[in-house]
Structure formats: structure tokens, C-alpha cells
Design an enzyme around this catalytic site. Structure first.
Site, mmCIF file in Angstrom:
data_model
loop_
_atom_site.group_PDB
_atom_site.id
_atom_site.type_symbol
_atom_site.label_atom_id
_atom_site.label_comp_id
_atom_site.label_asym_id
_atom_site.label_seq_id
_atom_site.Cartn_x
_atom_site.Cartn_y
_atom_site.Cartn_z
ATOM 1 N N HIS A 82 34.370 40.741 50.370
ATOM 2 C CA HIS A 82 34.446 41.303 48.989
ATOM 3 C C HIS A 82 33.219 42.165 48.672
ATOM 4 O O HIS A 82 31.951 41.291 48.855
ATOM 5 C CB HIS A 82 34.901 40.375 47.892
ATOM 6 C CG HIS A 82 34.969 40.784 46.442
ATOM 7 N ND1 HIS A 82 35.930 41.490 46.040
ATOM 8 C CD2 HIS A 82 33.929 40.950 45.574
ATOM 9 C CE1 HIS A 82 35.694 41.842 44.793
ATOM 10 N NE2 HIS A 82 34.514 41.513 44.548
ATOM 11 N N ASP A 161 43.016 35.623 35.170
ATOM 12 C CA ASP A 161 41.822 36.348 35.293
ATOM 13 C C ASP A 161 41.824 37.632 34.667
ATOM 14 O O ASP A 161 41.094 38.330 34.114
ATOM 15 C CB ASP A 161 41.507 36.428 36.733
ATOM 16 C CG ASP A 161 40.280 37.608 37.159
ATOM 17 O OD1 ASP A 161 39.394 37.099 36.718
ATOM 18 O OD2 ASP A 161 40.524 38.351 37.690
ATOM 19 N N ARG A 168 37.006 39.605 28.114
ATOM 20 C CA ARG A 168 35.485 39.921 28.529
ATOM 21 C C ARG A 168 34.966 41.172 28.354
ATOM 22 O O ARG A 168 34.057 41.514 27.771
ATOM 23 C CB ARG A 168 35.326 39.362 29.871
ATOM 24 C CG ARG A 168 35.253 37.693 29.731
ATOM 25 C CD ARG A 168 35.401 37.558 31.331
ATOM 26 N NE ARG A 168 34.430 37.705 32.063
ATOM 27 C CZ ARG A 168 34.008 38.085 33.410
ATOM 28 N NH1 ARG A 168 35.065 37.748 34.034
ATOM 29 N NH2 ARG A 168 33.156 38.485 33.862
ATOM 30 N N SER A 183 35.761 34.838 38.541
ATOM 31 C CA SER A 183 37.018 35.984 38.593
ATOM 32 C C SER A 183 36.863 36.451 40.046
ATOM 33 O O SER A 183 37.970 36.714 40.449
ATOM 34 C CB SER A 183 36.302 36.956 37.686
ATOM 35 O OG SER A 183 36.992 38.074 37.916
ATOM 36 N N LYS A 187 40.301 35.527 43.000
ATOM 37 C CA LYS A 187 41.104 36.537 43.481
ATOM 38 C C LYS A 187 41.351 36.691 45.144
ATOM 39 O O LYS A 187 42.219 36.667 45.665
ATOM 40 C CB LYS A 187 40.873 38.050 43.010
ATOM 41 C CG LYS A 187 41.209 38.285 41.643
ATOM 42 C CD LYS A 187 40.649 39.587 41.153
ATOM 43 C CE LYS A 187 39.454 39.710 40.754
ATOM 44 N NZ LYS A 187 38.933 40.308 39.482
HETATM 45 N N1 URA Z 1 34.427 41.858 39.356
HETATM 46 C C1 URA Z 1 35.227 41.075 39.085
HETATM 47 O O1 URA Z 1 36.508 40.837 39.688
HETATM 48 N N2 URA Z 1 35.457 40.206 38.129
HETATM 49 C C2 URA Z 1 34.275 40.283 37.275
HETATM 50 O O2 URA Z 1 34.272 39.038 36.154
HETATM 51 C C3 URA Z 1 33.255 41.070 37.346
HETATM 52 C C4 URA Z 1 33.285 41.923 38.552
#
Ligand code: URA
Ligand code: CA
Length: 432
Positions: A82, A161, A168, A183, A187
Site C-alpha cells: 500500500h 471505513d 472525517r 483506515s 482495507k
Molecule cells: N487513506 C486512507 O485510506 N484512509 C485515511 O484515513 C487516509 C488516507
């Protein structure tokens, strides 16, 4: 349990229990906890933080809020990578076949991009015929057979999320490190990763503007990973300027092909070797990073990585001729040069402004509905630390129409030319 008590507890700076975090994520996902209470909680977290334990509970509660990809039918350790978001970041396109050619399974679920340039899927779709619409069975069979497949996002992954991130975004709480860490990790875990390699970008073009913030985020994500039983490694890498030279979908595919063949830009190549060796280490394929880099270099030099890339493209319906002759990729009708306004060394080239310029050309999406033009974008001709003469070409814009004065002016403002400058350090730190 009452949400008001949990808000007060966090406001006091106390740590929540696993059951409390589970309660608030379940309630928020189902809608029994309203947005206004969740906003108050997120703001309390923004100011008071979370322990590593709490962030790990939050991660797993969000994983459990929706579907989880079951990759257990794929043999081997499934490593996912990631990146916290860069400009012209073509690493996934290169790393997937490179790591797969070492025998490590790459089972990638990927999204379309929002913002700067496209996501990995948008880039791959600039190859004629390429499709990411595989059934779950095809996806698993492909990975078992070829070690690599990329599929589009499907199923209802981490709905908590999605909902919390959107909240947010409008409540000034995106910047909370434990919320970002949970977050991202939720994922990756929901998408079936056994092990995770993180590329945390630092600099003006990135989420994390300072090395200290980036290190804190990376350490927390690595800590969460270990706590939930996923081997996790991280790299802090510079994003004060774009990675490589190309920004734009087809342009980045060409740059990826060059890099897989060992003829890519130095910075992009170096980052791929560092991230790739971490992926091999996390998968247990090698015992240290040096061994990992040597193996990756061998796969590039012998052409095995390129073969793997071609097979992967062919397997998912893509036209392999395009890979062998990248000039067959979509081409923009206009190529316009941007010239240096003075002589000197490039001291700064703000990555996010370059990304914005590519987006103005049509390479990215402002909203989910926007359609990307795969051919457009820009290719830098020099990078930070390079000496250039006044009037020398700094970048070539690939445009769908000839009127680009506004974009040229915007791009001129993104570059600083000084009497002296040095190259930034690409790899800032490794965290394991
Ligand atoms: N990328 C994400 O997937 N989540 C966040 O909270 C910030 C950046
Ligand atoms: Ca690039």
C-alpha cells in the site's frame, strides 16, 4: 453501553476497550449511532489519540463491518503493498509482475483513482482489451496458475471505513494518525492480505508533510499489523517531487514497462527494489533484504519479470503487442513543451502541483463520475538536483487540445530554479 460515555472517556484521554470500540463501529455502521456523535468521537481521537491496542481493535472492528476476501485457496503467503498516495506512483504496476516472477503470489484487488491520476486499474485499462472483471473463481485460479491477477473492487469491503472516512473528510478529522492507520490497515486486511508492505510518502505532495509524522504513522501501522497477526513492514519515501518522470495513465504504463525491463528512471527503480525486497521478505521467499534485491535484479536482467508482465496482460485480455511496442498505447494529439525560464539547478518541483496539472489535462478524476483520458499527462525532462539552461525543455505536456496556457503557467509555478540544489534522499527510513 452509551455513546455519550465513550465520547467522554476519549475526551478524558482514556483508552477504550475492545468491546467499546466494537460497539461504536457496529452502531455507526448500522446507523444506531448518528453522525454527530461519531464526529464528536473522531474529534476527541484527533486531540487525544489512541493507543496501539485501540487502533488495532478499531482496525479489526472495521474489517468485520463488511465482507472479507477469502484468499485461503491461493497457495503461499499473500503480500499486499500500500502506498499512502503519491504523484506518478507507478510502483504497483512494476512490483506486481516483478514479485510474481519470484514465485510469490500477487492477488491484487484494486480501485480506480480519485484525484491526481488514475489508480492502478485505470492505468492497466489504457492497454487495449485489458479487463479486471474476473469472477472470484477465475481470480483465484489465475493467481494459482500464473502467480498474478488484478481484479476490480467488488463486494462490500469495510463499509464502516467508507462511512467514517466520508465523515472525517467534512469534520476536520482526516489528519488523525490512529484514524488513518486503522483506515488503511482495515482495507488491506479485508482484501485478504497475510502480510503488508507500506510505502509511507513524505513531503509536500503527500499526506504526511514531515518525517516525524510519517514515522509515527508507519510505526503505528506496523504495530497494528503485528498485533493482528499480519507481518508488516514499512518504507518512508520522499514525495517532495513526482516519482519517475511520467504522470498520466498510458504514460505511466510506458514508464512501468521500461522499468520492468531495467531501463526505467533511477528513483522509480530504486523504490521498486526496496519495496519488492520487503515483499519477498514478508512472504518468506528470502531471508534478508539484500538477498531480495539480488533476486529482483536477476528477474529484471534475465527478462523473466517482463515475460511475467506480458503473460499477465495477455491472460486478462490485454493486447500484448502494446507491451512490446508501447508506442501503440493511446497517444495524445498535442505535445507541448514547457521551457525553463532561467538557468540553474532545480531545487523544488512540488509533486502535488504536478499532479494537479496532469489532472487539468484530463488524467485524473475530480468526482467518481469523471471520465479519464488515458493518453494525456506530462513527462518531466529534469528533476530536482539537475542543472538546466534557460529555454531548455523542463516538461512535455501531452494534451487533447492545444490551449494549455493556464496549465503551463500553473506548472511553471510548481518548479523552483536556484543557483544550487542537491538531490533529495529517496529512501528516508525502513521500519520493521
Ligand atoms: N487513506 C486512507 O485510506 N484512509 C485515511 O484515513 C487516509 C488516507
Ligand atoms: Ca511516474
Amino acid at each position: 453501553m452509551r455513546m455519550t460515555d465513550l465520547i467522554a472517556k476519549k475526551q478524558d484521554g482514556q483508552a477504550l476497550t475492545e468491546a467499546e470500540i466494537q460497539y461504536l463501529i457496529e452502531g455507526y455502521t448500522e446507523g444506531t449511532i448518528p453522525d454527530y456523535q461519531m464526529s464528536a468521537f473522531a474529534m476527541a481521537v484527533y486531540f487525544k489519540g489512541m493507543t496501539q491496542e485501540e487502533a488495532a481493535y478499531l482496525t479489526m472492528a472495521m474489517v468485520k463491518s463488511g465482507d472479507q476476501l477469502d484468499l485461503s485457496a491461493i497457495e503461499g503467503v499473500k503480500v499486499d503493498k500500500h502506498s499512502t498516495g503519491g504523484v506518478g506512483d507507478t510502483t504497483t504496476l512494476i512490483l506486481a509482475p516483478l514479485v510474481a516472477s519470484c514465485g510469490v503470489p500477487v492477488a491484487k484487488m484494486s480501485g480506480r483513482g480519485l484525484g491526481h491520476t488514475g489508480g492502478t486499474i485505470d492505468k492497466l485499462e489504457s492497454i487495449e482489451g485489458f479487463s479486471v472483471e474476473l469472477s472470484p473463481e477465475e481470480f483465484i485460479n489465475d493467481v494459482n496458475k500464473n502467480k498474478i491477477a488484478v481484479v476490480g473492487q467488488s463486494g462490500n469491503l469495510t463499509p464502516a471505513d467508507k462511512k467514517l472516512y466520508a465523515l472525517r473528510d467534512v469534520t476536520g478529522t482526516v489528519g488523525s494518525i490512529p484514524l488513518i492507520a486503522s483506515s488503511i490497515m482495515s482495507k488491506k486486511i479485508a482484501a485478504g492480505a497475510d502480510a503488508i508492505v507500506l510505502d509511507v510518502k513524505v513531503g509536500q505532495g503527500a499526506f504526511m508533510k514531515t518525517v516525524e509524522q510519517a514515522r509515527e504513522l508507519a510505526q503505528l501501522m506496523v504495530g497494528i499489523g503485528h498485533q493482528v497477526g499480519r507481518k508488516t513492514l514499512a518504507v518512508l519515501s520522499d514525495m517532495s517531487q513526482p516519482l519517475g518522470y511520467a504522470v498520466g495513465n498510458a504514460l505511466e504504463v510506458k514508464e512501468a514497462i521500461d522499468t520492468i525491463k531495467g531501463q526505467g528512471p533511477e528513483d522509480l527503480t530504486q523504490l521498486c527494489l526496496v519495496l519488492g525486497s520487503q515483499m519477498l521478505l514478508a512472504a518468506g521467499r528470502v531471508t534478508d533484504l539484500e538477498q531480495g534485491q539480488a533476486l529482483l535484479q536477476e528477474k529484471i536482467q534475465t527478462g523473466q519479470a517482463f515475460e511475467c508482465f506480458k503473460e499477465f496482460i495477455a491472460h486478462q485480455g490485454g493486447d500484448v503487442k502494446v507491451i512490446e511496442q508501447p508506442e501503440l498505447l493511446p497517444q495524445a494529439p498535442y505535445q507541448i513543451e514547457m521551457k525553463a525560464q532561467r538557468s540553474g539547478y532545480i531545487s523544488n518541483w512540488v509533486a502535488d502541483r504536478v499532479g494537479q496539472a496532469a489532472m487539468m489535462l484530463g488524467a485524473g478524476r475530480a468526482t467518481k463520475e469523471d471520465i479519464i483520458d488515458p493518453a494525456v499527462g506530462l513527462v518531466l525532462q529534469a528533476k530536482v538536483g539537475d542543472y538546466i539552461e534557460q529555454g531548455q525543455t523542463l516538461a512535455i505536456l501531452h494534451a487533447s487540445q492545444p490551449q494549455v496556457d493556464e496549465i503551463l503557467a500553473y506548472l511553471q509555478d510548481s518548479v523552483t530554479i536556484a543557483d544550487q540544489a542537491s538531490k533529495p534522499n529517496l529512501i528516508i527510513d525502513l521500519i520493521s
